[in-house]
Design an enzyme around this catalytic site. Sequence first.
Site, PDB file in Angstrom:
ATOM      1  CG  ASP A   1      -1.864   1.271   1.280  1.00 51.52           C
ATOM      2  OD1 ASP A   1      -2.508   1.463   0.427  1.00 51.52           O
ATOM      3  OD2 ASP A   1      -1.630   1.956   2.284  1.00 51.52           O
TER       4      ASP A   1
ATOM      5  CB  THR B   1      -0.749   6.043   1.901  1.00 53.70           C
ATOM      6  OG1 THR B   1      -1.209   6.695   0.856  1.00 53.70           O
ATOM      7  CG2 THR B   1      -0.820   7.130   3.263  1.00 53.70           C
TER       8      THR B   1
END
Length: 832
Positions: free
Chosen positions: A336, A338
């Site tokens: 992911d 972020t």
Amino acid sequence: MTQRALDSSGEQTPGPSRPAMIDAGAELDPVHPMDLPPSAHDATGLTTAEVAERVARGEVNDVPVRSSRSVAEIVRANVFTRFNLIIGVLWVIMLFVAPIQDSLFGFVIVANTGIGIIQEWRAKKTLDSLAVIGEAKPTVRRDGKAAEISTHEIVLGDVVELGPGDKVVVDGTVAEADSLEVDESLLTGEADPVLKRPGDAVMSGSFVVAGGGAFTATKVGREAYAAQLAEEASRFTLVHSELRSGISTILKYVTWMMVPTAIGLIISQLVVKDNNFKDSVARTVGGIVPMIPEGLVLLTSVAFAIGVVRLGRKQCLVQELPAIEGLARVDVVCLDKTGTLTEGGMDITEVRPLGGSDEAYVHQVLRSLGSSDPRPNASLQAIIDAYPAGGKSDKGEQGEEASWAVTDALPFSSARKYSGAAFTETDGTSSAWLLGAPDVLLPEGDPTLDEIELLNQQGLRVLLLARVESGELDAPDAAEGDVPTALVVLEQRLRPDAAETLKYFAQQNVATKVISGDNAVSVGAVAGKLGLAGAENTLDARKMPTDPDDMATAMEQNAVFGRVTPQQKRDMVAALQSRGHTVAMTGDGVNDVLALKDADIGVSMGSGSEATRAVAQIVLLNNSFATLPSVVAEGRRVIGNITRVATLFLTKTVYSVLLAILVVCTQVEYPFLPRHLTLLSTLTIGVPAFFLALAPNKERAQPHFVRRVMRYAIPSGVIAATATFTTYLVARHHYAGPGALEAETSAATLTLFLTSMWVLAIIARPYTWWRIGLVAAMGLGFLIVLVVPWLQDFFALKLVGTTMPWTAVGIAVAAAALLEFSWRLVGRRFGA
């Protein structure tokens, strides 16, 4: 953690994290929850006296949560094993019928079991301390103030605050709700979040995916719905591990071989041969004991335990021990963006008014939006930093003291891709705004999207501020007819260690897939800056095929995926697994939970939501993506070394079984006493295996553990047994008279030792100074036994004459040549 309420100066206030909303039993009315006075029911929570009263009554959340086995369980698991029972019985027999030196194998088992207990106890202490560090503390209201406490300190009637990512730790009833959406998939299996309103029940084990609120605890401790499940899940667990299941399979086959062989040996030595009873018993036990690879299970546990301790020093919490093995077998890592490639914070680089909008007015809208959400995400926090509700902004502007009144608010949701708020402005007019993904809020083909595309290609994140008609902000069609007002350009902070980590995975032939809810082109630009191979191959997940096979193809062909929904992340993991990939998923947000649950290995950041930490097997407490290579390396060390060690142990099992069969078939005395095989096992297996199991090892993890080990162990054991029995038969013809059996045993022992040492020498490759020293030290140990008189007597080893000892050496040399040939043949045919 929980966001505190801010006063007009931006300082934290000691009160609750958000104003009280509505009474749990009250009817909904048009007044927005944020406008209710702080004196509403449940606003202040319990008093200190009320808490003390409930604790005295035992109404406290006292569920014992353990991250590892108790000391009693550790001792029981290491002592009461099937093979310890067999060896224990044989040990007791030997203590009665033979000298103490024939009972040494029992003391070795005691020492090995002690080592296992001590190592696992050390690992337990590390796990327990790390679990306390990584434990998220819920925020409760007491005496009118919000305070973080440990989960076990919650009492019946406590008011517990909730925000995105928070886990519901006890059962309760919703007292306040601000677009509160709760995911109950961990309990019910239903993936869709449930909208909660005041009066609704919430269950422990669920977690918040959007909005915020508070609930009153109605069931605590063992009465809570998920208490027993949570306790069981947090214990020391032995999840699927190829090493563990492989060793169990091997031990099952060993037991099947051992029982009939041992029975035949007993009959042969006690009935057929007319020997001294005690000597026959000693030689029978000497034939049975080496069949048991008892140290293999112990060393596997020790290797795992030490791996946990080593990773614990690097602030990596392994919640399930075999997870370090699992990550070493991973061939696809889904990241992911972020929180993994980028740091949590963001900075505003530019605000571009659209359609002739007034810049000062846009700034005021952003300032008000920042004030509308008590739990801002990273994007909104950047806006708050740039345009605070009061004081001087990062842009050098003076904030207005009088903020617009909030009449409605819509927290950000990863499913919607936008947040919003409605205001009454200072002149009395009403306005409503949405802030979120431009490609979601704008119709396809809008010319503004071309401008945004250029910014995305630079790795910048762009949000669209759009004005909408006043109405229900959470309505499905809320964005229809919106008026684009401004572009908010954000720059993400890259993690300084991310590039090196991506390079490491590329070197190890581990495919990296970046999966994000952001724009695919923007994510690709960020990945490109970090040197991700294939970063230019991006795909908007809204165009992702729904057919699992087609999705798997798209996953293999592309490296970066944007606008991915939480359910799609889960589907992507399943698609990769359908192609035989072993998938690891990293993440820190609530939207990653479903994928983390389904991935072969889930990795969560320590600063991530409690929900992600609850389902992940590995938690990076230091929030450093760069820790992952250490986990992979530790897993490879365990897998590679245990494979080596297992070959040593099972070679001994094979030659022991085969020797027993040959003895039964030829009706001769078993050549060895227990003391001989204790000496051989210690020098050629026990001591070397301990060091080899803990040595550095960077070999890539290979599948099919049992097949790989047996391919080498079977031919090695057959060669060792054949060479040893050949020497024994030759010695039986060479020696005669009193003491012949001892001389025959000594010659056979020499051949078996030299052959086993050659197996050790092969396994110890590639050589380093300490590996050469280890092999040499074992050889020196045996030489000392042969030349020191009292050791000769102790171990009943004395080489007689020169002809037979040199014959034994010659047979061992021939066996060593056969070993080299067989290992190379297996390597060429099946691969190293």
